[in-house]
Write a protein that holds these residues in place. Structure first.
Motif, PDB file in Angstrom:
ATOM      1  N   THR A 290      25.712  44.630  25.219  1.00  0.00           N
ATOM      2  CA  THR A 290      24.974  43.368  25.227  1.00  0.00           C
ATOM      3  C   THR A 290      25.871  42.246  24.744  1.00  0.00           C
ATOM      4  O   THR A 290      26.570  42.384  23.735  1.00  0.00           O
ATOM      5  CB  THR A 290      23.728  43.465  24.331  1.00  0.00           C
ATOM      6  N   SER A 306      22.549  43.799  28.439  1.00  0.00           N
ATOM      7  CA  SER A 306      22.160  42.515  29.009  1.00  0.00           C
ATOM      8  C   SER A 306      23.181  41.448  28.641  1.00  0.00           C
ATOM      9  O   SER A 306      24.005  41.622  27.735  1.00  0.00           O
ATOM     10  CB  SER A 306      20.772  42.091  28.510  1.00  0.00           C
ATOM     11  N   GLU A 321      16.026  44.904  28.933  1.00  0.00           N
ATOM     12  CA  GLU A 321      17.242  45.631  29.267  1.00  0.00           C
ATOM     13  C   GLU A 321      17.678  45.289  30.688  1.00  0.00           C
ATOM     14  O   GLU A 321      16.886  44.825  31.506  1.00  0.00           O
ATOM     15  CB  GLU A 321      17.061  47.140  29.113  1.00  0.00           C
TER      16      GLU A 321
END
Length: 355
Positions: A290, A306, A321
């Motif tokens: 992420t 993400s 997600e």
């Protein structure tokens, strides 16, 4: 040798993000994907770069400037419409002069850089040199056909019936001879001047076109799935760096970067992950792969695998997600309206909702 970097495409496959932002500036591990290409060119010893720009010229110029921060000398070349890769070479004719050059697509990502292929081209100096990689669906790419000895005998752009599974990677090297080929091209069925047609022109006239099949990682970051995958790959090589503030009750596991001015409070971050400058992570979980950009807020939420662009906020959301969230976005829980969803979506959006 000079470089020609193409950064003028409209990025239709990344809409709605690219309605308001250049696709080449969408960040990977909090750095615009374009910068990875520019750094690869600089590392190969090339300092003079022409960047072909379109409607997002102002945004590209604001990000790159004159290139001096990267050790480059940048010239901007305006393309009035995206009329094909060979058209970019055509409008850059005066800039390129009689120099050899490498053409690099600004939304492509190649692990390991281009130093080896530039060195091989400089040493052997064929009339053109292309890079190839095996792909699952070659219909989406320029495709090369090789003979039994591995020589390039044909090229075709996005063929309905591909003759091989070898796609052209977005890096090409040329001598000035390619300008003769480009000058004789006619628009393809797509209405564009195709670089594959220019290379085919060279082949048909007996000029030497060399190729190499790369085994390393390559991605055209033109859609969300590929962008997230490249983000994952870059984060895999992350080294822990804590320059912001992390309170005593927060837990950081694995390789995590917390950039200057960022704050992590009562949260759990599992790396590899990066928290941008000035961001705030409060009472939240940030999972692997992420990238949270500068000045974002994640409060009472969970997010994993993400990319979140600058100044966005995620508050009170139980799970996000495999998402790409744009600039200045607000993500909040829906009101408790029975069996209903409330949506405000831009053009060309795609939404998945659990029923």
């Amino acid at each position: 040798m000079k470089a020609l970097v193409l950064a003028g495409g409209s990025g239709t496959r990344l809409r709605p993000i690219t309605h308001t932002s250049a696709k080449q500036l969408v960040p990977v591990a909090n750095k615009p994907v374009l910068f990875y290409g520019l750094e690869a060119i600089a590392a190969a010893g090339i300092t003079e770069i022409g960047i072909v720009v379109g409607d997002t010229q102002a945004e590209i110029e604001a990000a790159v400037g004159d290139g001096s921060d990267l050790g480059l000398q940048v010239t901007y070349l305006r393309q009035q419409a995206p009329l094909g890769l060979a058209h970019a070479v055509l409008i850059a004719r005066d800039y390129l002069g009689e120099d050899d050059f490498v053409m690099y697509l600004g939304d492509n990502f190649i692990v390991g850089g281009i130093g080896d292929v530039v060195g091989r081209f400089t040493s052997d100096r064929p009339d053109a040199q292309i890079m190839l990689t095996q792909v699952g669906d070659p219909r989406q790419f320029g495709v090369a056909e090789l003979d039994a000895d591995g020589r390039v005998v044909g090229l075709e752009e996005k063929p309905a019936e591909p003759k091989s599974d070898l796609a052209l990677v977005g890096v090409y090297l040329f001598t000035p001879l390619v300008h003769r080929a480009v000058a004789e091209l006619k628009p393809s069925w797509r209405g564009e001047l195709e670089i594959t047609d220019a290379i085919q022109w060279l082949i048909e006239r007996g000029h030497r076109v060399e190729s190499s099949v790369i085994s390393g990682y390559w991605k055209d970051t033109g859609n969300v799935t590929d962008m997230l995958e490249v983000n994952r790959l870059v984060l895999e090589s992350l080294e822990t760096r804590l320059e912001g503030r992390v309170d005593d009750v927060s837990e950081l596991i694995g390789r995590v970067v917390v950039e200057p001015g960022a704050v992590v409070e009562r949260s759990r971050i599992v790396g590899p992950a990066i928290i941008g400058a000035g961001a705030r992570i409060v009472d939240s979980y940030v999972g692997p792969f992420t990238s949270i950009a500068a000045d974002c807020v994640v409060d009472g939420s969970e997010i994993e695998y993400s990319i979140v662009l600058p100044r966005s906020s995620i508050s009170g959301v139980s799970r996000i997600e495999a998402s790409l969230i744009g600039h200045d976005v607000e993500v909040t829980p829906a009101p408790n309206t029975p069996r209903a969803h409330r949506l405000v979506l831009g053009d060309h959006s795609k939404v998945q909702i659990s029923s």
